[in-house]
Design a protein around this motif. Structure first.
Motif, PDB file in Angstrom:
ATOM      1  N   PHE A 136     -79.661  17.159 -37.969  1.00 21.00           N
ATOM      2  CA  PHE A 136     -78.759  16.874 -38.043  1.00 21.00           C
ATOM      3  C   PHE A 136     -77.505  18.054 -36.823  1.00 21.00           C
ATOM      4  O   PHE A 136     -77.073  17.159 -36.782  1.00 21.00           O
ATOM      5  CB  PHE A 136     -77.894  16.259 -39.270  1.00 21.00           C
ATOM      6  N   LEU A 137     -77.839  19.144 -37.675  1.00 24.56           N
ATOM      7  CA  LEU A 137     -76.825  19.981 -36.780  1.00 24.56           C
ATOM      8  C   LEU A 137     -77.487  20.060 -35.888  1.00 24.56           C
ATOM      9  O   LEU A 137     -76.571  20.240 -34.794  1.00 24.56           O
ATOM     10  CB  LEU A 137     -77.077  21.703 -37.958  1.00 24.56           C
ATOM     11  N   ASP A 138     -78.348  20.305 -35.185  1.00 29.66           N
ATOM     12  CA  ASP A 138     -78.869  20.648 -34.010  1.00 29.66           C
ATOM     13  C   ASP A 138     -78.569  18.756 -32.765  1.00 29.66           C
ATOM     14  O   ASP A 138     -78.023  19.040 -31.858  1.00 29.66           O
ATOM     15  CB  ASP A 138     -80.195  20.053 -33.855  1.00 29.66           C
ATOM     16  N   ARG A 139     -78.678  17.773 -33.399  1.00 33.07           N
ATOM     17  CA  ARG A 139     -78.089  16.792 -33.153  1.00 33.07           C
ATOM     18  C   ARG A 139     -76.031  16.754 -32.533  1.00 33.07           C
ATOM     19  O   ARG A 139     -75.977  16.114 -31.996  1.00 33.07           O
ATOM     20  CB  ARG A 139     -78.736  15.304 -34.342  1.00 33.07           C
ATOM     21  N   LEU A 140     -75.343  17.130 -33.538  1.00 34.40           N
ATOM     22  CA  LEU A 140     -74.371  17.709 -33.581  1.00 34.40           C
ATOM     23  C   LEU A 140     -73.907  18.332 -32.199  1.00 34.40           C
ATOM     24  O   LEU A 140     -72.810  18.233 -31.693  1.00 34.40           O
ATOM     25  CB  LEU A 140     -73.558  18.242 -34.981  1.00 34.40           C
ATOM     26  N   LEU A 141     -74.875  20.051 -32.268  1.00 30.04           N
ATOM     27  CA  LEU A 141     -74.632  20.254 -30.917  1.00 30.04           C
ATOM     28  C   LEU A 141     -74.838  19.862 -30.108  1.00 30.04           C
ATOM     29  O   LEU A 141     -74.679  20.339 -28.306  1.00 30.04           O
ATOM     30  CB  LEU A 141     -75.704  21.948 -31.729  1.00 30.04           C
ATOM     31  N   ALA A 142     -75.963  19.067 -29.960  1.00 25.20           N
ATOM     32  CA  ALA A 142     -76.568  18.443 -28.183  1.00 25.20           C
ATOM     33  C   ALA A 142     -75.135  17.151 -28.414  1.00 25.20           C
ATOM     34  O   ALA A 142     -74.197  16.516 -27.541  1.00 25.20           O
ATOM     35  CB  ALA A 142     -77.518  17.169 -28.869  1.00 25.20           C
ATOM     36  N   CYS A 143     -73.835  17.042 -29.515  1.00 25.16           N
ATOM     37  CA  CYS A 143     -72.639  15.700 -29.016  1.00 25.16           C
ATOM     38  C   CYS A 143     -71.869  16.846 -28.677  1.00 25.16           C
ATOM     39  O   CYS A 143     -70.557  16.424 -28.740  1.00 25.16           O
ATOM     40  CB  CYS A 143     -72.633  15.232 -30.074  1.00 25.16           C
ATOM     41  N   ALA A 144     -71.854  17.827 -28.662  1.00 29.53           N
ATOM     42  CA  ALA A 144     -70.681  18.984 -28.111  1.00 29.53           C
ATOM     43  C   ALA A 144     -69.291  18.787 -27.779  1.00 29.53           C
ATOM     44  O   ALA A 144     -68.219  19.244 -27.334  1.00 29.53           O
ATOM     45  CB  ALA A 144     -70.594  20.469 -29.138  1.00 29.53           C
ATOM     46  N   ASP A 145     -70.161  18.125 -26.528  1.00 26.35           N
ATOM     47  CA  ASP A 145     -68.644  17.917 -25.690  1.00 26.35           C
ATOM     48  C   ASP A 145     -67.850  16.613 -25.341  1.00 26.35           C
ATOM     49  O   ASP A 145     -66.879  16.451 -26.329  1.00 26.35           O
ATOM     50  CB  ASP A 145     -69.678  17.675 -24.377  1.00 26.35           C
ATOM     51  N   ARG A 146     -68.339  16.124 -27.113  1.00 23.98           N
ATOM     52  CA  ARG A 146     -67.789  15.075 -27.137  1.00 23.98           C
ATOM     53  C   ARG A 146     -66.858  15.574 -28.897  1.00 23.98           C
ATOM     54  O   ARG A 146     -65.921  14.882 -28.921  1.00 23.98           O
ATOM     55  CB  ARG A 146     -68.422  13.492 -28.576  1.00 23.98           C
ATOM     56  N   LEU A 147     -67.364  16.362 -29.809  1.00 24.37           N
ATOM     57  CA  LEU A 147     -66.741  17.455 -30.596  1.00 24.37           C
ATOM     58  C   LEU A 147     -65.985  18.214 -30.471  1.00 24.37           C
ATOM     59  O   LEU A 147     -65.067  18.330 -30.729  1.00 24.37           O
ATOM     60  CB  LEU A 147     -68.117  17.634 -31.603  1.00 24.37           C
ATOM     61  N   ARG A 148     -65.961  19.116 -29.495  1.00 23.46           N
ATOM     62  CA  ARG A 148     -65.398  20.181 -29.578  1.00 23.46           C
ATOM     63  C   ARG A 148     -63.481  20.228 -29.028  1.00 23.46           C
ATOM     64  O   ARG A 148     -62.895  19.690 -29.222  1.00 23.46           O
ATOM     65  CB  ARG A 148     -65.907  20.975 -28.133  1.00 23.46           C
ATOM     66  N   ARG A 149     -63.318  21.271 -30.687  1.00 24.36           N
ATOM     67  CA  ARG A 149     -61.651  21.411 -30.129  1.00 24.36           C
ATOM     68  C   ARG A 149     -61.502  22.796 -30.009  1.00 24.36           C
ATOM     69  O   ARG A 149     -62.043  23.375 -29.538  1.00 24.36           O
ATOM     70  CB  ARG A 149     -61.448  21.022 -31.747  1.00 24.36           C
ATOM     71  N   PRO A 150     -60.750  22.456 -28.480  1.00 20.26           N
ATOM     72  CA  PRO A 150     -59.533  24.186 -28.874  1.00 20.26           C
ATOM     73  C   PRO A 150     -60.149  24.883 -29.442  1.00 20.26           C
ATOM     74  O   PRO A 150     -59.842  24.837 -31.003  1.00 20.26           O
ATOM     75  CB  PRO A 150     -58.261  23.813 -27.585  1.00 20.26           C
ATOM     76  N   THR A 151     -59.882  26.109 -29.651  1.00 18.93           N
ATOM     77  CA  THR A 151     -60.081  27.032 -30.762  1.00 18.93           C
ATOM     78  C   THR A 151     -58.327  27.263 -31.232  1.00 18.93           C
ATOM     79  O   THR A 151     -57.636  27.718 -30.300  1.00 18.93           O
ATOM     80  CB  THR A 151     -59.814  28.716 -30.003  1.00 18.93           C
ATOM     81  N   ASP A 152     -58.970  27.228 -32.412  1.00 20.30           N
ATOM     82  CA  ASP A 152     -57.776  26.834 -33.380  1.00 20.30           C
ATOM     83  C   ASP A 152     -57.202  28.567 -34.127  1.00 20.30           C
ATOM     84  O   ASP A 152     -57.924  28.870 -34.895  1.00 20.30           O
ATOM     85  CB  ASP A 152     -57.839  26.714 -34.305  1.00 20.30           C
ATOM     86  N   VAL A 153     -55.771  29.430 -33.222  1.00 19.59           N
ATOM     87  CA  VAL A 153     -56.601  30.884 -33.375  1.00 19.59           C
ATOM     88  C   VAL A 153     -55.755  31.082 -34.686  1.00 19.59           C
ATOM     89  O   VAL A 153     -56.076  31.922 -35.296  1.00 19.59           O
ATOM     90  CB  VAL A 153     -55.263  31.698 -32.001  1.00 19.59           C
ATOM     91  N   ALA A 154     -54.947  29.586 -34.683  1.00 12.13           N
ATOM     92  CA  ALA A 154     -53.863  29.652 -35.925  1.00 12.13           C
ATOM     93  C   ALA A 154     -54.480  29.770 -37.246  1.00 12.13           C
ATOM     94  O   ALA A 154     -54.383  30.454 -38.370  1.00 12.13           O
ATOM     95  CB  ALA A 154     -52.870  28.696 -36.313  1.00 12.13           C
ATOM     96  N   LEU A 155     -55.384  28.471 -37.430  1.00 13.08           N
ATOM     97  CA  LEU A 155     -55.780  28.383 -38.357  1.00 13.08           C
ATOM     98  C   LEU A 155     -57.286  29.861 -38.743  1.00 13.08           C
ATOM     99  O   LEU A 155     -57.231  30.241 -39.704  1.00 13.08           O
ATOM    100  CB  LEU A 155     -56.944  27.502 -38.093  1.00 13.08           C
ATOM    101  N   GLN A 156     -57.015  30.693 -37.635  1.00 12.21           N
ATOM    102  CA  GLN A 156     -58.248  31.438 -37.834  1.00 12.21           C
ATOM    103  C   GLN A 156     -57.511  32.574 -37.872  1.00 12.21           C
ATOM    104  O   GLN A 156     -57.933  33.588 -39.260  1.00 12.21           O
ATOM    105  CB  GLN A 156     -59.284  31.790 -36.633  1.00 12.21           C
ATOM    106  N   ALA A 157     -56.461  32.883 -38.323  1.00 17.23           N
ATOM    107  CA  ALA A 157     -54.861  34.065 -38.459  1.00 17.23           C
ATOM    108  C   ALA A 157     -55.036  33.745 -40.268  1.00 17.23           C
ATOM    109  O   ALA A 157     -54.889  35.179 -40.903  1.00 17.23           O
ATOM    110  CB  ALA A 157     -54.817  34.365 -37.737  1.00 17.23           C
ATOM    111  N   ARG A 158     -54.937  32.171 -40.549  1.00 13.32           N
ATOM    112  CA  ARG A 158     -54.810  32.221 -41.557  1.00 13.32           C
ATOM    113  C   ARG A 158     -55.774  32.374 -42.511  1.00 13.32           C
ATOM    114  O   ARG A 158     -55.940  32.913 -43.377  1.00 13.32           O
ATOM    115  CB  ARG A 158     -54.927  30.077 -41.761  1.00 13.32           C
ATOM    116  N   ILE A 159     -56.797  31.983 -41.854  1.00 13.79           N
ATOM    117  CA  ILE A 159     -57.983  32.118 -43.050  1.00 13.79           C
ATOM    118  C   ILE A 159     -58.443  34.186 -43.663  1.00 13.79           C
ATOM    119  O   ILE A 159     -58.907  34.233 -44.274  1.00 13.79           O
ATOM    120  CB  ILE A 159     -59.758  31.961 -42.371  1.00 13.79           C
TER     121      ILE A 159
END
Ligand code: TPP
Ligand code: MG
Length: 627
Positions: free
Chosen positions: A369-392
């Motif tokens: 399942f993870l492999d296949r998601l990675l194969a669709c990465a172009d459809r799924l990709r979000r821009p890097t969420d700097v704020a989310l990572q800083a909050r975590i």
């Protein structure tokens, strides 16, 4: 020449004849040459020899267990054919060791027990492996069958009937020719889909029967994958209005790199179940710890909820659950909140959407399942969420502060201080095996895990005493790596004699036992509800004498001691060590307990609530006797 027969001469003659016979059995012509082909079980063999050969062909590198009348033939063949074995003192321990071995390696652990008491003793450990999805193969002898059947044989309980409820599958052997395939199929089935224990039940008369075998390796079980459901999942996940949060379980344990890559593509925080701890390193910028409800890691809960100070950050509204089953313990009595949309992927179709209703259920192996998601990465990709990572990052720093505020404890140390010291002193590849002490929830919350398969807990059967032998199984699988337990005194009392096995085998496990002379877990549940405790006090135990008697080293940690220094000292010792940790829980609160209590109360009917409150009220005004 003197032909008179002495007793010794007769025995020597018989032995020589026997050796010749064995040699012939060992090379019975073309079939036997097949046997030397990798992966085949072939040749003229007894049932016992066929079991041993099948185990060797599967690469089983240790069998845990105890021999008995029905299986001496088998254990003798283990020795003759070089199948490594490890004698335990109890079949509960054999099952837990096989389970520990399986969790540490990802490969099936093997146990071998007699019918009757051997099976009934093993049931609890097999049940833990079943509920925690751990691949275990149980080779179980049985009473004689067919023409050899007689009434009232020793151990003639219903072996198959006893095993069925605690096994994923039971394979009863009725003919010696079925032996190799049954054993080898057990390995496939134990590991396939959602892993679990598989038992092979072999009547003892078949172990001495001879047959010609030519058994190739069985085919691998194909990995499940539902393409149509996968497409629906991708459609949901690629909708940018959905802010995805990942909830990853034990099914993801061997796919950490892919899981992290998918999280990065989706810019999704990753929480895990308890048994999923380690499938992503807690150091990963998107990893938020275990759970994501009020019972679990506060980092996960807040990261999933969003940031109240930033109205645009409204938190996760689409849950992507992978290789996980939302069990009662892991969800704090089913307390994981349900976001607006849910995608659930799991190898076992019966787990899908069971507790958490899902918009899309994908019956799929987690890795695929993870492999296949990675194969669709172009459809799924979000821009890097700097704020989310800083909050975590900030949430993690705040959370770590709690470890600096452990209470000193009058009669012992705060168990959180031990959890923190264990984390600081165990190297990243060290293994912590926890038990059914209330501190298991402290460990789940605070013990950071950097590598897969380095943190284990008896999650869903909550079998007290599991860690003591499970750690021995882990240590057998991981020579050279530090292995420690975090166990309660009540748990320890259930399987303590097994430390003698580690002493005999030179397996250097360190058992850290929280000694509070009580079932504190039960006290935490009972006191608020009943205003008194019942049946929770334990007798004092001389741990030093016990360690000495069983041949393991001893260390004591008490109030005022340098906890880190003492833990380091125990870990440095080259042999097994029993560490008594004088424990004072004081008034330490545990998020899991609080949250579960709240949910339990929520679910009571009005009449039940009234009865509970009336009882509490009445008992609050009259003195109560505990225990
Ligand atoms: C075999 C078994 N019996 C009973 C229970 C119920 N139970 C769960 S925790 C617990 C007490 C644990 O006490 P201890 O090991 O001393 O840990 P503490 O919480 O005191 O640290 C009991 C009796 C169980 N889970 N398993
Ligand atoms: Mg206790």
């Amino acid at each position: 020449m003197d032909w008179s027969l002495t007793r010794r001469g007769l025995l020597q003659g018989l032995a020589a004849g026997g050796a010749a016979l064995t040699a012939r059995t060992a090379d019975a012509g073309p079939l036997d040459r097949l046997r030397r082909q990798p992966g085949w079980v072939a040749g003229k063999l007894t049932g016992a020899q066929a079991v041993a050969e099948a185990l060797l062909a599967e690469g089983g590198d240790v069998v845990f267990g105890i021999p008995g009348a029905q299986e001496n033939e088998l254990w003798d063949e283990f020795k003759a054919r070089g199948v490594p074995y490890l004698l335990t003192t109890h079949e509960f321990a054999a099952a837990c060791m096989a389970d520990g071995y399986a969790r540490a390696t990802g490969r099936p652990g093997v146990l071998c027990v007699v019918p009757g008491p051997g099976v009934t003793n093993a049931l609890t450990g097999l049940g833990e492996a079943l509920l925690d999805s751990s691949p275990v193969v149980a080779i179980v002898g049985d009473i004689a069958n067919g023409e050899k059947y007689r009434p009232f044989q020793v151990h003639s309980l219903d072996t198959v009937g006893l095993l069925k409820p605690v096994c994923k599958c039971v394979l009863p052997v009725t003919d010696v020719r079925q032996v190799p395939n049954a054993v080898r199929q057990a390995f496939r089935l134990a590991a396939a889909g959602e892993p679990g224990p598989v038992a092979v039940v072999i009547p003892f008369n078949l172990l001495i029967e001879v047959a010609h075998f030519s058994c190739p390796p069985p085919a691998d079980v194909p990995l499940p994958f539902d393409d149509a459901a996968f497409e629906r999942a991708v459609a949901l996940l690629s909708d940018r209005r959905n802010r995805v949060g990942i909830y990853a379980g034990y099914g993801c344990m061997d796919f950490g790199d892919r899981l992290a890559a998918v999280a990065e593509v989706l810019q999704a925080p990753v929480a895990t179940s308890v048994s999923g701890k380690g499938c992503i390193s807690d150091a990963h910028p998107l990893a938020v710890g275990w759970g994501y409800g009020p019972h679990a890691s506060v980092v996960a809960e807040r990261a999933f909820k969003g940031d109240p100070l930033h109205p645009l950050r409204t938190g996760v509204n689409c849950l992507l659950a992978i290789g996980v089953k939302f069990s009662e313990v892991s969800t704090g009595f089913y307390g994981n909140p349900r976001p607006k949309a849910v995608v659930h992927a799991d190898a076992n179709p019966h787990n899908l959407g069971k507790v958490m209703p899902a918009d899309v259920c994908v019956n799929a192996d987690a890795g695929l399942f993870l492999d296949r998601l990675l194969a669709c990465a172009d459809r799924l990709r979000r821009p890097t969420d700097v704020a989310l990572q800083a909050r975590i990052r900030q949430l993690k720093l705040d959370h770590a502060q709690a470890l600096c505020h452990v209470s000193p404890g009058k009669c012992g140390i705060d168990p959180l201080a031990l959890v923190a010291a264990l984390r600081r002193q165990l190297p990243e590849d060290g293994v912590l095996v926890t038990d059914v002490t209330v501190s298991e929830h402290l460990a789940a919350e605070y013990y950071r895990v950097g590598r897969p398969r380095t943190f284990f807990n008896p999650v869903d059967n909550q079998s007290m005493g599991w860690s003591v032998p499970a750690a021995i199984g882990v240590q057998r699988a991981c020579p050279g790596r530090p292995v420690a337990t975090l166990t309660g005194d009540g748990c320890f009392l259930m399987s303590l004699q097994e430390i003698s096995t580690a002493a005999r085998e030179g397996l250097p496990v360190k058992w850290f036992v929280l000694d509070d002379r009580a079932y504190h877990y039960m006290q935490m549940l009972q006191l608020p509800a009943y205003r008194r405790t019942t049946a929770t006090h334990l007798a004092a135990l001389d741990y030093r004498a016990l360690a000495q008697g069983f041949g393991v080293a001893f260390q004591e940690i008490g109030p005022g001691d340098n906890i880190d220094g003492s833990v380091a000292n125990a870990l440095r010792f080259t042999g097994p060590v029993l560490v008594r940790v004088q424990t004072d829980y004081g008034d330490r609160k545990i998020r899991w307990i609080e949250a579960v209590r709240d949910r339990f109360v929520d679910e009571l009917s009005a009449a039940q609530k009234a009865r509970f409150l009336a009882r509490i009220g009445a008992r609050s005004v009259t003195p109560q006797v505990s225990d």
